[in-house]
Every structure is written in structure tokens, then in C-alpha cells.
Enzyme design. Structure first.
Site, mmCIF file in Angstrom:
data_model
loop_
_atom_site.group_PDB
_atom_site.id
_atom_site.type_symbol
_atom_site.label_atom_id
_atom_site.label_comp_id
_atom_site.label_asym_id
_atom_site.label_seq_id
_atom_site.Cartn_x
_atom_site.Cartn_y
_atom_site.Cartn_z
ATOM 1 N N GLY A 262 0.858 -1.177 0.000
ATOM 2 C CA GLY A 262 0.000 0.000 0.000
ATOM 3 C C GLY A 262 0.898 1.232 0.000
ATOM 4 O O GLY A 262 1.860 1.310 0.783
ATOM 5 N N ASP B 223 -1.488 4.263 -6.330
ATOM 6 C CA ASP B 223 -0.052 4.168 -6.042
ATOM 7 C C ASP B 223 0.681 5.383 -6.573
ATOM 8 O O ASP B 223 1.724 5.771 -6.063
ATOM 9 C CB ASP B 223 0.523 2.883 -6.619
ATOM 10 C CG ASP B 223 0.152 1.747 -5.700
ATOM 11 O OD1 ASP B 223 -1.011 1.305 -5.758
ATOM 12 O OD2 ASP B 223 0.988 1.361 -4.866
ATOM 13 N N ASN C 179 -3.070 2.253 -10.198
ATOM 14 C CA ASN C 179 -3.478 1.532 -8.988
ATOM 15 C C ASN C 179 -3.487 0.035 -9.295
ATOM 16 O O ASN C 179 -3.195 -0.398 -10.426
ATOM 17 C CB ASN C 179 -4.867 2.015 -8.537
ATOM 18 C CG ASN C 179 -5.226 1.487 -7.157
ATOM 19 O OD1 ASN C 179 -4.446 1.624 -6.219
ATOM 20 N ND2 ASN C 179 -6.380 0.867 -7.013
ATOM 21 N N LYS C 180 -3.837 -0.752 -8.309
ATOM 22 C CA LYS C 180 -3.806 -2.218 -8.421
ATOM 23 C C LYS C 180 -4.460 -2.715 -9.712
ATOM 24 O O LYS C 180 -5.517 -2.215 -10.101
ATOM 25 C CB LYS C 180 -4.507 -2.801 -7.185
ATOM 26 C CG LYS C 180 -4.558 -4.303 -7.083
ATOM 27 C CD LYS C 180 -3.209 -4.975 -7.222
ATOM 28 C CE LYS C 180 -2.161 -4.458 -6.263
ATOM 29 N NZ LYS C 180 -0.787 -4.879 -6.648
HETATM 30 O O1 MRU Z 1 0.696 -4.160 -4.478
HETATM 31 P P1 MRU Z 1 0.089 -3.418 -3.327
HETATM 32 O O2 MRU Z 1 -0.738 -4.257 -2.417
HETATM 33 O O3 MRU Z 1 1.118 -2.572 -2.596
HETATM 34 O O4 MRU Z 1 -0.904 -2.389 -4.024
HETATM 35 C C1 MRU Z 1 -1.600 -1.484 -3.231
HETATM 36 C C2 MRU Z 1 -2.612 -0.744 -3.997
HETATM 37 O O5 MRU Z 1 -2.706 -0.833 -5.203
HETATM 38 C C3 MRU Z 1 -3.464 0.189 -3.230
HETATM 39 O O6 MRU Z 1 -4.716 0.291 -3.837
HETATM 40 C C4 MRU Z 1 -2.816 1.593 -3.238
HETATM 41 O O7 MRU Z 1 -1.509 1.549 -2.761
HETATM 42 C C5 MRU Z 1 -3.585 2.555 -2.441
HETATM 43 S S1 MRU Z 1 -3.440 2.178 -0.736
HETATM 44 C C6 MRU Z 1 -3.964 3.338 0.238
#
Ligand code: MRU
Length: 350
Positions: free
Chosen positions: A45, A236, A246-247
Site C-alpha cells: 500500500g 499508487d 493503482n492495483k
Molecule cells: O501491491 P500493493 O498491495 O502494494 O498495491 C496497493 C494498492 O494498489 C493500493 O490500492 C494503493 O496503494 C492505495 S493504498 C492506500
């Protein structure tokens, strides 16, 4: 619940790889261990990895053997490089390490190395505390766009676990709950690492927020049958034009939402907005190991040796977004202008 903290002169964090089966606090004694915790996703995150990197800088300062200012700053620049390289997409990582290094670079020449080490830790702790305040602020702003009784669709994990505490998009859910609004969340499981199933479901159940876990592929059907009122997610990195990285899978639900006339909001602190990137295409997208797709824990679910492509993030072009919620309020199109103002309202602009 604090996801990351400093205690007994080391960095401690919830080991998110083990949730929901086990709640274990990992203890990190060296910068190398902090880098590993980010790469292997004990912590993940964008805001949470930024906060972790800030504490990593404090750890580097504490462990540096340098006896003068130049030597200490040299060691910190080295630690920053290692921390920044841990994961490429979330800009909060370099934002946080830059912030700590800048403070030490600009510190009065009268400070000795002991003072500088203490300053690094103070500033890292300050950044962690700010993260919580920013999330609470974002929660209040975000709650204004969520109607009472709304059914939200949420992707990945953006809650306490993705930040120091409270969360970004899930922070908005918690703010709605605190205000007595009834909200229900469709929790996308978020293949391949299942941040939705493992982490968001765990958080929302603890907080007693009404929810249902759904497979990512249920989004279209739920929207078509009128069961989704608002789509929410984090970021991100957000480019200057409002494109959101984002994810993986975020783009799918944003396009589906637009096809069904459903509003889409991204919740992201200004530390996640990177004005140096004109569009989402300028942002590096992390590719992760094939095993994340071919295996569930240790069990193979695909033929051995199958070629795999595993991008961890996607780009949602700004035209699919209704608004971007920051700690300074809700930004609306044209994002190039509104994000610039939000960024200028932030305490510092890296
Ligand atoms: O791969 P990750 O679990 O680090 O990805 C996280 C995300 O994509 C979250 O949606 C993003 O960081 C926002 S968190 C507040």
C-alpha cells in the site's frame, strides 16, 4: 491498529503476508530487512510503504558508523537509493525518503551526528503521525460524496493496513460509519495476491462494516443489476493530468462503472500525486513474480513452466474518474488544474 511503528530502536510492522490466518508483528533490525519487507510485501500500500521507508531512513541514521556529518549524509543517500528501488510504482516511497534526507541536508551546521540521528527519527515519526491525520481528513472529504445507504465497490486494500492507520478509500468507509451513514461494501478479492479477500475483508469484518466478498469478475454483473452506487479505490501514483495508477483491475471497474453511469472516486493523499509525470503512461508499472499467478500458497494452479505476464498495477485514464479525493478536498476535472491546487495546499511539494 498501527501497521508500522518504531519501538525499542527497531522498525516493527504487521506481517501482512500471513493475514488473515495469523497476526504476527515482524521486527526489522537493518535497512536491508526493511527493503526486503517492502519487496516481499510484509507491508504494502503506497502510504504504508512510504512510512516504512521513512523509518528505514531513521534506522540507517541510527546504524551509520559515520563520525561526521558528511559521512552520515553519505550513508543516508546510500540507504535512500536502496529503499527507493524496493518497489517502483508507489511514489510515496521516494517522497518519504527525500523528505527525511532534505531535512538533514538543511539542518543547521551546529548539529552534531547525534543530533542529526535524533532529527531523522523525529521527522520519520512526524511523517507517520501526519499520515494518520491526512487519512482522517481525506475520510471526511470523501464521505461528502457518499450517499447514506450506498453500496460501494472497492478494489485491493486501502485501509489501515495500506497506511499507518485508518486508510484512504477504506478511510472514507470508516468516516461514513463514524457519521452514522449506512454503507455496504462489495469487496473485490483482487487477484492475484488477494489483498481484497485477505486484508480488506479482515479489516471490514473487524470494524463491523456490512460487506460481501466477491470475485473480481462479478463487477459487471453487480453494476448491470443496479447493485453498485459508487466505485472507490486508492492509488499508487496519480499523474498531473489525473490518470491513476493503482492495483491491476482498477481500470476494468472504472470502465464498467462509466458504462453503467456509476460515479468513480479515487482517494489519494497529495504525497501520491506526482506532478512530474504528465500522464499515467510516464509511470513505471511493476511486474511481479510468475508464482503469484501460477501458485496459491505452495500449490500450483497452472502448468509448470507456463509463460506468465504479471503487471501489479494498471492505468485508469482520468476521463473515467468523477473525482480524486485528497486531504485538501475533492478534486474535479480538469484535474491538471485541481490537482495542482491540491498539491500547492500540501505542506511540502517534493
Ligand atoms: O501491491 P500493493 O498491495 O502494494 O498495491 C496497493 C494498492 O494498489 C493500493 O490500492 C494503493 O496503494 C492505495 S493504498 C492506500
Amino acid at each position: 491498529m498501527r501497521t508500522i511503528y518504531w519501538q525499542d530502536n527497531i522498525v516493527k510492522m504487521i506481517d501482512q503476508r500471513l493475514l488473515p490466518a495469523q497476526f504476527v508483528i515482524a521486527e526489522l533490525h537493518t535497512v536491508a530487512e526493511v527493503v526486503q519487507s517492502i519487496q516481499q510485501m510484509y507491508v504494502r500500500g503506497a502510504p504504508a510503504i512510504g512510512a516504512t521507508a521513512a523509518l528505514g531512513m531513521a534506522l540507517a541514521a541510527r546504524q551509520s558508523l559515520a563520525s561526521d556529518r558528511d559521512g552520515l549524509l553519505h550513508d543516508l543517500r546510500q540507504a535512500k537509493q536502496e529503499l527507493d528501488a524496493a518497489r517502483p510504482t508507489a511514489v510515496n516511497l521516494a517522497w518519504a525518503t527525500t523528505r527525511i534526507l532534505d531535512v538533514l541536508n538543511q539542518a543547521p551546521a551546529t548539529l552534531d551526528t547525534g543530533d542529526l540521528r535524533a532529527l531523522a527519527l523525529d521527522k520519520a515519526q512526524e511523517l507517520l503521525q501526519e499520515d494518520i491525520e491526512i487519512n482522517r481528513c481525506m475520510g471526511r472529504h470523501g464521505a461528502t460524496v457518499i450517499p447514506d445507504g450506498a453500496h460501494l465497490m472497492h478494489h485491493c486494500n486501502t485501509g489501515s493496513l495500506a497506511t499507518v492507520d485508518f486508510g484512504t478509500a477504506l478511510g472514507v468507509v470508516y468516516a461514513c460509519q463514524e457519521q452514522g451513514k449506512n454503507v455496504h461494501v462489495w469487496v473485490n478479492e483482487t487477484r492475484p495476491r488477494l489483498q481484497g479477500a485477505r486484508l480488506t475483508a479482515w479489516e471490514l469484518m473487524r470494524a463491523e462494516v456490512p460487506m460481501h466478498l466477491v470475485v473480481d469478475n462479478a463487477a459487471g454483473s453487480l453494476m448491470r443489476s443496479g447493485q453498485v452506487d459508487v466505485v472507490v479505490f486508492g492509488a499508487d501514483r496519480v499523474a498531473a493530468n489525473g490518470d491513476v495508477v493503482n492495483k491491476i483491475g482498477t481500470y476494468n471497474i472504472a470502465v464498467l462503472a462509466q458504462a453503467h453511469g456509476i460515479p468513480v472516486y479515487c482517494m489519494a493523499p497529495t504525497s501520491t500525486v506526482d506532478l512530474s509525470k504528465a500522464t499515467g503512461d510516464d509511470i513505471p508499472i511493476e511486474e511481479r513474480a510468475a508464482a503469484e499467478i501460477t501458485h496459491i500458497e505452495d500449490r500450483a494452479v497452472a502448468p509448470a513452466g507456463v509463460p506468465v505476464f504479471n503487471p501489479a498495477f494498471d492505468i485508469t485514464p482520468h476521463r473515467y474518474l468523477t473525482g480524486i479525493v485528497t486531504e485538501h478536498g475533492v478534486c474535479y476535472p480538469p484535474f491538471t488544474r485541481s490537482l495542482h491546487s491540491a498539491k500547492a495546499g500540501s505542506r511540502d511539494t517534493p
